[in-house]
Design a protein around this motif. Structure first.
Motif, PDB file in Angstrom:
ATOM      1  N   GLY A   1      43.794  39.406  35.038  1.00  0.00           N
ATOM      2  CA  GLY A   1      42.987  39.529  36.235  1.00  0.00           C
ATOM      3  C   GLY A   1      42.284  40.869  36.326  1.00  0.00           C
ATOM      4  O   GLY A   1      41.096  40.948  36.667  1.00  0.00           O
ATOM      5  N   LEU A   2      42.989  41.931  36.009  1.00  0.00           N
ATOM      6  CA  LEU A   2      42.397  43.267  36.044  1.00  0.00           C
ATOM      7  C   LEU A   2      41.234  43.392  35.069  1.00  0.00           C
ATOM      8  O   LEU A   2      40.201  44.010  35.373  1.00  0.00           O
ATOM      9  N   VAL A   3      41.382  42.809  33.888  1.00  0.00           N
ATOM     10  CA  VAL A   3      40.313  42.845  32.893  1.00  0.00           C
ATOM     11  C   VAL A   3      39.073  42.138  33.419  1.00  0.00           C
ATOM     12  O   VAL A   3      37.947  42.646  33.316  1.00  0.00           O
ATOM     13  N   HIS A   4      39.257  40.953  33.992  1.00  0.00           N
ATOM     14  CA  HIS A   4      38.100  40.223  34.521  1.00  0.00           C
ATOM     15  C   HIS A   4      37.478  40.954  35.708  1.00  0.00           C
ATOM     16  O   HIS A   4      36.250  40.965  35.869  1.00  0.00           O
ATOM     17  N   MET A   5      38.299  41.557  36.546  1.00  0.00           N
ATOM     18  CA  MET A   5      37.768  42.338  37.655  1.00  0.00           C
ATOM     19  C   MET A   5      36.856  43.444  37.141  1.00  0.00           C
ATOM     20  O   MET A   5      35.728  43.617  37.626  1.00  0.00           O
ATOM     21  N   GLU A   6      37.315  44.180  36.149  1.00  0.00           N
ATOM     22  CA  GLU A   6      36.538  45.303  35.645  1.00  0.00           C
ATOM     23  C   GLU A   6      35.272  44.855  34.917  1.00  0.00           C
ATOM     24  O   GLU A   6      34.217  45.483  35.047  1.00  0.00           O
ATOM     25  N   LEU A   7      35.358  43.785  34.141  1.00  0.00           N
ATOM     26  CA  LEU A   7      34.155  43.287  33.468  1.00  0.00           C
ATOM     27  C   LEU A   7      33.099  42.888  34.491  1.00  0.00           C
ATOM     28  O   LEU A   7      31.912  43.172  34.321  1.00  0.00           O
ATOM     29  N   HIS A   8      33.527  42.236  35.566  1.00  0.00           N
ATOM     30  CA  HIS A   8      32.564  41.820  36.590  1.00  0.00           C
ATOM     31  C   HIS A   8      32.089  43.004  37.421  1.00  0.00           C
ATOM     32  O   HIS A   8      30.975  42.951  37.957  1.00  0.00           O
TER      33      HIS A   8
ATOM     34  N   ARG B   1      40.988  29.163  38.059  1.00  0.00           N
ATOM     35  CA  ARG B   1      40.503  29.296  39.439  1.00  0.00           C
ATOM     36  C   ARG B   1      40.925  30.624  40.054  1.00  0.00           C
ATOM     37  O   ARG B   1      40.148  31.280  40.748  1.00  0.00           O
ATOM     38  N   GLY B   2      42.161  31.038  39.777  1.00  0.00           N
ATOM     39  CA  GLY B   2      42.606  32.322  40.295  1.00  0.00           C
ATOM     40  C   GLY B   2      41.821  33.484  39.727  1.00  0.00           C
ATOM     41  O   GLY B   2      41.590  34.493  40.411  1.00  0.00           O
ATOM     42  N   ILE B   3      41.362  33.350  38.469  1.00  0.00           N
ATOM     43  CA  ILE B   3      40.561  34.404  37.850  1.00  0.00           C
ATOM     44  C   ILE B   3      39.259  34.608  38.620  1.00  0.00           C
ATOM     45  O   ILE B   3      38.742  35.731  38.690  1.00  0.00           O
ATOM     46  N   CYS B   4      38.737  33.538  39.216  1.00  0.00           N
ATOM     47  CA  CYS B   4      37.507  33.679  40.001  1.00  0.00           C
ATOM     48  C   CYS B   4      37.696  34.645  41.167  1.00  0.00           C
ATOM     49  O   CYS B   4      36.757  35.344  41.564  1.00  0.00           O
TER      50      CYS B   4
END
Length: 398
Positions: A88-95, A257-260
């Motif tokens: 989740g942290l990785v996806h947060m930072e990429l976005h 879905r949670g990754i969104c």
């Protein structure tokens, strides 16, 4: 990079008001810090030009396996093997850097790779996942159709058995990476059993045609495709052996879905950081914008929204690591965070005034990109009704 006149606009600030960082493990912090450094040092410099031209930033895509973040939570096969919270942290930072970059990885790893990991045989995992982990092969996930989005369970693409092959016919729409993928996970209905099965279509393939959807004003640096399948022959060995009903496809979707919710947090963080730094540096009427009461009120309300999103994400991360994250809870987090991010980014765009609509100030790109994330993986309306059924016991749609 264009000189905006505002030093380091777009780079990360301290937004951890409730000290959630203290709860990260060393592994989670390392993943987070690696991607944060990548975003600030490499992504922000030129992503606006790619977004404006709707071009794919391949030099950034190719960096993802070098950062060790391709493969989500998949263990082995060269995949990242991240914990749910680190993922989740990785996806947060990429976005926080760019939604197109994060969506490219989400489609490739979160949907295509996870379909193989969750529904494939060991032989199929060994055949495809190592190359996908290294990004030697790009993946796509083909479920949505022109007439079936929220009701994707009613998909009309067919799969007909023909000896040791399957014949696929139908149309797909909004398929991320569909024109560039080497492996496309196609979901189709078996003409004999009526069940939805999963197939790996290796491209190029005779009868497979994909065209980029143009005129898109959100996530412009990742391409979605219209796909036509006309008598595409797929060997039975490319049928995902554990994808035997639509429920198996739904498990893959529930996993992402949670990754969104984390994606939305990344966009909101970018908007808040830029708005706060701009308010501190921009002077009007002889003093910084941040000195005006109404501006401080806006910033504090944005921080309150951002903090609530962080807490949602931290909790679904904890539940994921405990193996207790349900599709309904993930849907509630997705619904809350995308809705909240839309509001926050509108405030950030407004706070920047006229400069808020310029790509060089970053905010408008996130303001536009959140619209796609608000919709894909289940719209706010659908997520609301799924949660509504859970709390009332009454289904509002079939």
């Amino acid at each position: 990079m264009v000189d905006t006149g505002y030093e380091h606009l777009g780079e990360a600030l301290g937004t951890d008001f409730f000290s959630v960082r203290e709860q990260f493990t060393d592994e989670q912090w390392k993943r987070f810090a690696t991607v944060r450094k990548f975003v600030d040092a490499e992504v922000l410099d030129d992503i606006g030009d790619y977004w404006e031209k709707a071009e794919l930033p391949w030099h950034l895509f190719r960096r993802l396996p070098e950062l060790g973040i391709v493969g989500e939570t998949i263990q082995g096969y060269g995949a990242a093997a991240m914990s749910p919270l680190a993922c989740g942290l990785v996806h947060m930072e990429l976005h926080r850097g760019d939604g197109s970059l994060g969506t490219f990885l989400g489609v490739h790893a979160g949907l295509a790779m996870q379909s193989i990991a969750m529904c494939g045989s060991e032989e199929q995992k060994q055949r495809w996942l190592p190359a996908m982990s290294a990004l030697d092969k790009v993946g796509a996930f083909a479920l949505t159709e022109p007439d079936h989005g929220s009701d994707s369970v009613a998909l009309e693409t067919t799969a007909r058995r023909d000896g040791d092959h399957w014949i696929l016919d139908g149309e797909k729409r909004w398929i991320g990476n569909g024109t560039i993928a080497d492996l496309v996970i196609v979901w189709a209905r078996d003409t004999d059993s009526g069940e939805v099965l999963g197939f790996v279509v290796e491209t190029p393939a005779e009868g497979y045609a994909a065209t980029v959807i143009g005129g898109k004003v959100s996530l412009r640096s990742v391409w979605q495709a219209d796909i036509t399948l006309t008598g595409v022959r797929v060997p039975d060995e490319n049928r995902l052996v554990h994808a035997q009903t639509f429920a198996d496809c739904a498990k893959v979707l529930a996993n992402t879905r949670g990754i969104c919710a984390w994606m939305a947090l990344g966009h909101a963080t970018a908007g808040y950081d830029a708005a706060l730094r701009y308010a501190m540096e921009r002077k009007q009427f002889g003093k910084p914008l941040a000195s005006f009461q109404i501006v401080q009120e806006k910033l504090v309300n944005m921080l309150a929204d951002l903090t609530s999103m962080q807490l949602y994400c931290m909790q679904i991360g904890r539940l994921g690591e405990a193996g207790r994250l349900s599709p309904t809870v993930a849907g509630l987090a997705k619904m809350h965070n995308t809705k909240t991010a839309r509001r926050l980014l509108s405030e950030a765009r407004d706070l920047l005034g006229g400069n808020g609509i310029l790509l060089e100030h970053h905010v408008v790109r996130h303001w536009a990109d959140i619209e796609a994330i608000h919709t894909f993986e289940g719209t706010e309306t659908i997520q609301t009704l799924i949660v509504g059924k859970d709390v009332t016991g009454i289904g509002a749609f079939a």
